[in-house]
Design an enzyme around this catalytic site. Structure first.
Site, PDB file in Angstrom:
ATOM      1  NE  ARG A  71      46.206  39.879  38.389  1.00  0.00           N
ATOM      2  CZ  ARG A  71      47.091  39.046  39.263  1.00  0.00           C
ATOM      3  NH1 ARG A  71      46.979  38.906  40.307  1.00  0.00           N
ATOM      4  NH2 ARG A  71      47.958  38.418  38.485  1.00  0.00           N
ATOM      5  CD  GLN A  72      47.590  48.568  35.547  1.00  0.00           C
ATOM      6  OE1 GLN A  72      47.916  47.902  36.340  1.00  0.00           O
ATOM      7  NE2 GLN A  72      47.938  49.964  35.237  1.00  0.00           N
ATOM      8  CG  HIS A 111      39.271  43.986  39.603  1.00  0.00           C
ATOM      9  ND1 HIS A 111      39.315  43.788  40.797  1.00  0.00           N
ATOM     10  CD2 HIS A 111      40.783  43.513  39.197  1.00  0.00           C
ATOM     11  CE1 HIS A 111      40.191  42.963  41.291  1.00  0.00           C
ATOM     12  NE2 HIS A 111      41.073  42.843  40.398  1.00  0.00           N
ATOM     13  CG  ASP A 163      39.598  38.249  47.598  1.00  0.00           C
ATOM     14  OD1 ASP A 163      38.981  37.640  47.064  1.00  0.00           O
ATOM     15  OD2 ASP A 163      40.971  38.364  47.259  1.00  0.00           O
ATOM     16  CE  LYS A 222      43.261  39.657  48.784  1.00  0.00           C
ATOM     17  NZ  LYS A 222      43.816  38.774  47.700  1.00  0.00           N
ATOM     18  NE  ARG A 227      47.066  41.645  46.650  1.00  0.00           N
ATOM     19  CZ  ARG A 227      47.843  40.554  46.913  1.00  0.00           C
ATOM     20  NH1 ARG A 227      49.414  40.589  47.010  1.00  0.00           N
ATOM     21  NH2 ARG A 227      47.623  39.262  46.547  1.00  0.00           N
ATOM     22  CG  ASP A 285      42.018  33.397  45.377  1.00  0.00           C
ATOM     23  OD1 ASP A 285      41.236  33.991  44.769  1.00  0.00           O
ATOM     24  OD2 ASP A 285      42.825  34.078  45.997  1.00  0.00           O
TER      25      ASP A 285
HETATM   26  C1  R5P Z   1      43.335  38.672  43.978  1.00  0.00           C
HETATM   27  O1  R5P Z   1      42.103  39.205  43.889  1.00  0.00           O
HETATM   28  C2  R5P Z   1      43.351  37.315  43.345  1.00  0.00           C
HETATM   29  O2  R5P Z   1      42.130  36.671  43.497  1.00  0.00           O
HETATM   30  C3  R5P Z   1      44.298  36.390  44.465  1.00  0.00           C
HETATM   31  O3  R5P Z   1      43.716  36.419  45.388  1.00  0.00           O
HETATM   32  C4  R5P Z   1      45.551  37.005  44.132  1.00  0.00           C
HETATM   33  O4  R5P Z   1      45.873  37.262  42.884  1.00  0.00           O
HETATM   34  C5  R5P Z   1      46.690  36.119  44.839  1.00  0.00           C
HETATM   35  O5  R5P Z   1      47.849  36.704  44.909  1.00  0.00           O
HETATM   36  P1  R5P Z   1      48.845  36.223  46.079  1.00  0.00           P
HETATM   37  O6  R5P Z   1      48.946  34.749  46.036  1.00  0.00           O
HETATM   38  O7  R5P Z   1      50.181  36.893  45.576  1.00  0.00           O
HETATM   39  O8  R5P Z   1      48.514  36.598  47.225  1.00  0.00           O
END
Ligand code: R5P
Length: 303
Positions: free
Chosen positions: A101-102, A136, A174, A197, A199, A223
């Site tokens: 992710r980073q 991403h 999301d 979504k 965050r 997910d």
């Molecule tokens: C984020 O974009 C991922 O697809 C997951 O939705 C996310 O990593 C879930 O993390 P958490 O359970 O901490 O909300």
């Protein structure tokens, strides 16, 4: 790597203890045993890694990189140990691949972890296979790994499970879950919606569910990753508010922490299942067939 090795069919399978069961399932599809990579932890926290190999061959090392920091170092040691045994084609199967992710420095002074991890693994292994890497701003792992690297999707595997479960609706939390939710829904022959979504912190998430135009008694949230669980929790609250009676969830990578499962139960998630990419009590869906198929792809066949 010796190019002639790419034509040999035999594969030797090695796994760390927490991935041994999945590795055995995959190895059995090649009529091979899975060998345990032994790790000794010294009192000062250093790791000693030991492998048993029959010598020059193609070898698979399997380990998921949840809790990645010490696991990464031990993986590099395992690669070194196998090279010293003369293994000439080394394949990493990391069903869950951390630090994807980073992919840029979001604030001044941050490391780009994705590139560091890709460079280290790409130097140690000839080929990397993972499942639903969380990407991403890059489309394919090949853009950052210096070796062959491929992310295969568990969507069909989840979709097969979803088809049997028979929910009225598949829900992605999301926009990033769109391709997974759509593929799972198509495989299962169900309609799907995707929430939006936002965050604002590790455990602060707001979710907005689109209007449900058809009567929806049951829904399956899908997910790629479940970590703190707040994403699934927020979607479950939204579904309950919309009158959905039966809410279940399925994730590819179960990285759940601490009280996540209790919170999801309290939010009305009746059942939660995951693939076995990361060993977890919610594992119900085997990735062994998917991983075995990925290993059968010849070098150079992957994008
Ligand atoms: C984020 O974009 C991922 O697809 C997951 O939705 C996310 O990593 C879930 O993390 P958490 O359970 O901490 O909300």
């Amino acid at each position: 790597m010796n190019p002639a090795a790419t034509h040999r069919q035999e594969l030797e399978f090695h796994a760390f203890s927490e991935t041994l069961a999945l590795c055995q399932e995959v190895a059995a599809r090649f009529n091979e045993p899975a060998r345990l990579i032994r790790v000794h932890r010294f009192p000062d926290g250093e790791s000693l890694v030991r492998v048993e190999s029959r010598g020059p061959s193609r070898a698979v090392v399997m380990r998921s990189l949840d809790d990645p920091n010490s696991k990464l170092v031990e993986l590099l040691f395992a690669a070194d140990a196998l090279r010293r045994h003369g293994v000439d084609e080394l394949i990493l199967v990391a069903p869950y691949l951390a630090y994807m992710r980073q992919d840029r420095a979001f604030r001044e002074g941050e490391a780009v972890s994705q590139q560091v991890v890709a460079a280290a693994l790409g130097a140690a292994f000839d080929r990397v296979i993972t499942v639903d890497a969380h990407l991403h701003r890059i489309a394919r792992l090949a853009e950052v790994f210096p070796c062959e690297a491929r992310s295969v999707s568990a969507a069909d595997t989840l979709g097969e499970w979803c088809e049997k479960a028979g929910h009225d609706l598949v829900v992605g939390p999301d926009e990033e879950s769109l391709s997974l939710a759509r593929a799972v829904a198509e495989r299962a022959g169900r309609p799907f919606v995707v929430c939006s979504k936002s965050r604002s912190g590790d455990r602060e998430v707001k979710v907005s569910l689109p209007s449900l135009h058809t009567p929806t008694r049951s829904a399956l949230i899908v997910d790629d990753i479940g970590s703190s669980g707040v994403t699934l929790e927020a979607v479950a609250h939204a579904l309950r508010a919309a009158g959905v009676e039966v809410i279940d969830a399925a994730v590819v990578h179960a990285l759940f922490r601490e009280d996540a499962l209790d919170r999801l139960r309290d939010a009305g998630v009746a059942s939660l299942v995951s693939s076995d990419s990361v060993a977890h009590p919610t594992n119900r869906i085997s990735l062994a067939p998917l991983l075995a198929d990925a290993l059968r792809q010849p070098l150079g066949a992957e994008g």
